[in-house]
Design an enzyme around this catalytic site. Structure first.
Site, PDB file in Angstrom:
ATOM      1  N   TYR A 174      -4.416  -3.803  -7.985  1.00 45.01           N
ATOM      2  CA  TYR A 174      -3.530  -3.189  -6.975  1.00 45.01           C
ATOM      3  C   TYR A 174      -2.323  -4.089  -6.690  1.00 45.01           C
ATOM      4  CZ  TYR A 174      -2.583  -0.618  -2.555  1.00 45.01           C
ATOM      5  OH  TYR A 174      -2.031   0.149  -1.553  1.00 45.01           O
ATOM      6  N   ARG A 179       4.994  -0.941  -4.712  1.00 47.27           N
ATOM      7  CA  ARG A 179       3.706  -0.307  -4.406  1.00 47.27           C
ATOM      8  C   ARG A 179       3.794   0.563  -3.158  1.00 47.27           C
ATOM      9  NH1 ARG A 179      -0.656  -4.670  -3.440  1.00 47.27           N
ATOM     10  NH2 ARG A 179       0.111  -4.541  -1.308  1.00 47.27           N
ATOM     11  N   ASP A 180       2.899   1.554  -3.095  1.00 46.98           N
ATOM     12  CA  ASP A 180       2.767   2.419  -1.921  1.00 46.98           C
ATOM     13  C   ASP A 180       4.098   3.117  -1.638  1.00 46.98           C
ATOM     14  OD1 ASP A 180       1.164   3.537   0.025  1.00 46.98           O
ATOM     15  OD2 ASP A 180       1.438   1.943   1.480  1.00 46.98           O
ATOM     16  N   SER A 186       1.301  -0.413   3.070  1.00 48.35           N
ATOM     17  CA  SER A 186       0.786  -1.348   2.071  1.00 48.35           C
ATOM     18  C   SER A 186       1.815  -1.743   1.031  1.00 48.35           C
ATOM     19  CB  SER A 186      -0.416  -0.738   1.354  1.00 48.35           C
ATOM     20  OG  SER A 186      -1.424  -0.476   2.268  1.00 48.35           O
ATOM     21  N   ASP A 226      -3.466   5.316  -5.530  1.00 43.63           N
ATOM     22  CA  ASP A 226      -2.308   6.119  -5.108  1.00 43.63           C
ATOM     23  C   ASP A 226      -1.145   6.202  -6.091  1.00 43.63           C
ATOM     24  OD1 ASP A 226      -3.680   6.366  -2.768  1.00 43.63           O
ATOM     25  OD2 ASP A 226      -2.273   5.245  -1.542  1.00 43.63           O
ATOM     26  N   ASP A 405      -6.349  -0.191   7.671  1.00 42.62           N
ATOM     27  CA  ASP A 405      -5.468   0.598   6.790  1.00 42.62           C
ATOM     28  C   ASP A 405      -3.993   0.342   7.051  1.00 42.62           C
ATOM     29  OD1 ASP A 405      -7.543   2.043   5.471  1.00 42.62           O
ATOM     30  OD2 ASP A 405      -7.769   3.270   7.265  1.00 42.62           O
TER      31      ASP A 405
END
Ligand code: NAG
Length: 450
Positions: A174, A179-180, A186, A226, A405
């Site tokens: 990850y 990212r995200d 995140s 994701d 989260d």
């Protein structure tokens, strides 16, 4: 007189300063609050956004284990239908979990132990402690943590030698650049604009270098929660369309390099309420199959991981109609049964693992797309290869329950509005930090109970 007091307190700043509470924030960019922790707690660096007061003696940095999971509801969610192939309860012969003992993450075990120590109710405390014996995945969310993998593999290797059992280590890969891309909570350490693709290859190479040293330990990896799902439904978000090539290149590289050292891989496939919509499921199957072929059909790509860090049931007693809005794939079993033949017809290996770590309670979300610290959640079905479906290799716990989260602080850099909604438990610390109240909720609401 006022001046004198100021002068005095600046000589003895510690005396004058208040302290941040256990599990409170104590540092991070733009943070202006207390940097000293209350007695019994130490300020521990999580990432550049956040430091947290953890029980004294807690070592290491926090592990960011979050995920966003936006749901894209197509204009006509009732169109199309699922075709459910028959499934049996015989596990597939190639299931990597068969015959292996799953290694317990010492990092999560330590978090759980610390957390349990501050629970006073005796019954809850012993239930909380038992969570440390349930295997969860370890998330490698920054390149700095890749060396920890070598430590875990060495440990698993020696456990294997002393016990005569075969060990399996579960990891989440990850660290894609940008990212995200459809959420904020995140956002990662690498940016495409700043050498992110090369950095990502370095990250993968470091994981590979550790894994190569321990050929007797089996590694199972969830690849990039994701990321591909965002490419299916969120290309209208500029950061996602901008990341499309880098995500595809990164996932292809990860598949090829990890395949070379025998890592069993499950690409992240969102969940029923995301890619399970009739309008999304065909493009999703197409994307997985195309990337798999581009990577040269690597033999250790075993299939897909679903429901990572999400809350869906494997088999819901009845659809949670207030949020599933007519989607025929209203739980993970329906989603998997509908997706599998679409993958098989394109030559993609249709085997699955499903994260049920936080799926113990249903009917808790206002919208299916709510993913952040959802109130009322409980730990779910324990990891097992007795899955009731020949398509599902194992039920797993990918998200380590208790790790946050995303922050509910709306002035934080990575605040995402989902974490401020009324069905999100608040106040919540930064993503990946320990969220004690949430952990206690998961323990108390566990179903089956702990
Ligand atoms: C929220 O975040 C801001 C910016 O980092 C920080 O200054 C503030 O202290 C935080 N508030 C709380 C309640 O943690």
């Amino acid at each position: 007189m006022f001046k004198a007091i100021v002068a005095f307190s600046s000589l003895f700043p510690f005396v004058a300063q208040a302290t941040a509470p256990l599990y409170g924030q104590c540092g991070g960019q733009t943070y202006t609050g207390d940097t000293n922790c209350a007695a019994g707690a130490t300020c521990v660096y999580s990432n550049s956004y956040y430091s947290q007061c953890l029980p004294a003696g807690t070592g290491g940095s926090s592990s960011l284990t979050t995920h966003s999971g936006s749901t894209s509801v197509p204009a006509n969610p009732t169109s199309g239908s699922s075709s459910a192939p028959s499934s049996t309860s015989t596990p597939d012969a190639g299931n990597p979990y068969n015959g292996y003992t799953v290694y317990l993450s010492p990092y999560y075990a330590a978090e759980v132990q610390q957390a349990s120590a501050s629970i006073t109710n005796v019954g809850s405390k012993s239930k909380a402690l038992s969570v440390g014996n349930i295997p969860t995945f370890t998330w490698f969310d920054v390149i700095a943590k890749t060396s920890d993998l070598g430590t875990y593999l060495a440990d698993a290797d020696s456990l294997s030698k002393s016990s005569g059992k075969k060990y399996l280590v579960q990891i989440v890969v990850y660290d894609l650049p940008d990212r995200d891309c459809a959420a904020l909570a995140s956002n990662g350490e690498f940016s495409i604009a700043n050498g992110g693709e090369a950095n990502y290859r370095m990250y993968i190479d470091r994981l590979v270098a550790q894994i190569k040293k321990y050929p007797n330990v089996r590694v199972v990896a969830v690849i990039e929660p994701d990321s591909l799902a965002n490419l299916v439904t969120n290309l209208n978000v500029a950061k996602c369309s901008g990341a499309q090539t880098a995500y595809k290149n990164g996932v292809t590289y990860a598949m090829q390099q990890l395949n070379a050292v025998g890592v069993y891989m499950y690409l992240d496939a969102g969940h029923a309420g995301w890619l399970g919509w009739p309008a999304n499921i065909d493009p999703a199957a197409q994307l997985f199959a195309t990337l798999y072929k581009t990577a040269g059909s690597p033999q250790f790509v075993r299939g897909l991981a679903t429901n990572v860090a999400n809350y869906n049931a494997l088999s819901a007693v009845s659809p949670d109609t207030s949020i599933t809005q007519g989607n025929p794939n209203y739980d993970e079993m329906h989603y998997i049964n509908a997706l599998a033949p679409k993958l098989q017809s394109q030559g993609f290996p249709a085997h699955f693992i499903v994260d049920l770590g936080r799926s113990g309670q249903q009917g808790i979300r206002q919208q299916w797309g709510d993913w952040c610290n959802v109130k009322g959640a409980g730990f779910g079905i324990r990891p097992t290869t007795n899955t009731g479906s020949s398509l599902i290799d194992s039920i797993v716990w990918v998200k380590p329950g208790g790790e946050c989260d995303g922050t509910s602080n709306n002035s934080a850099v990575r605040f995402d509005a989902h974490c401020g909604q009324s069905d999100a438990l608040q106040p919540a610390p930064e993503a990946g930090s320990w969220f004690q109240t949430y952990f206690e909720q998961l323990v108390n609401n566990a179903n089956p109970s702990l």
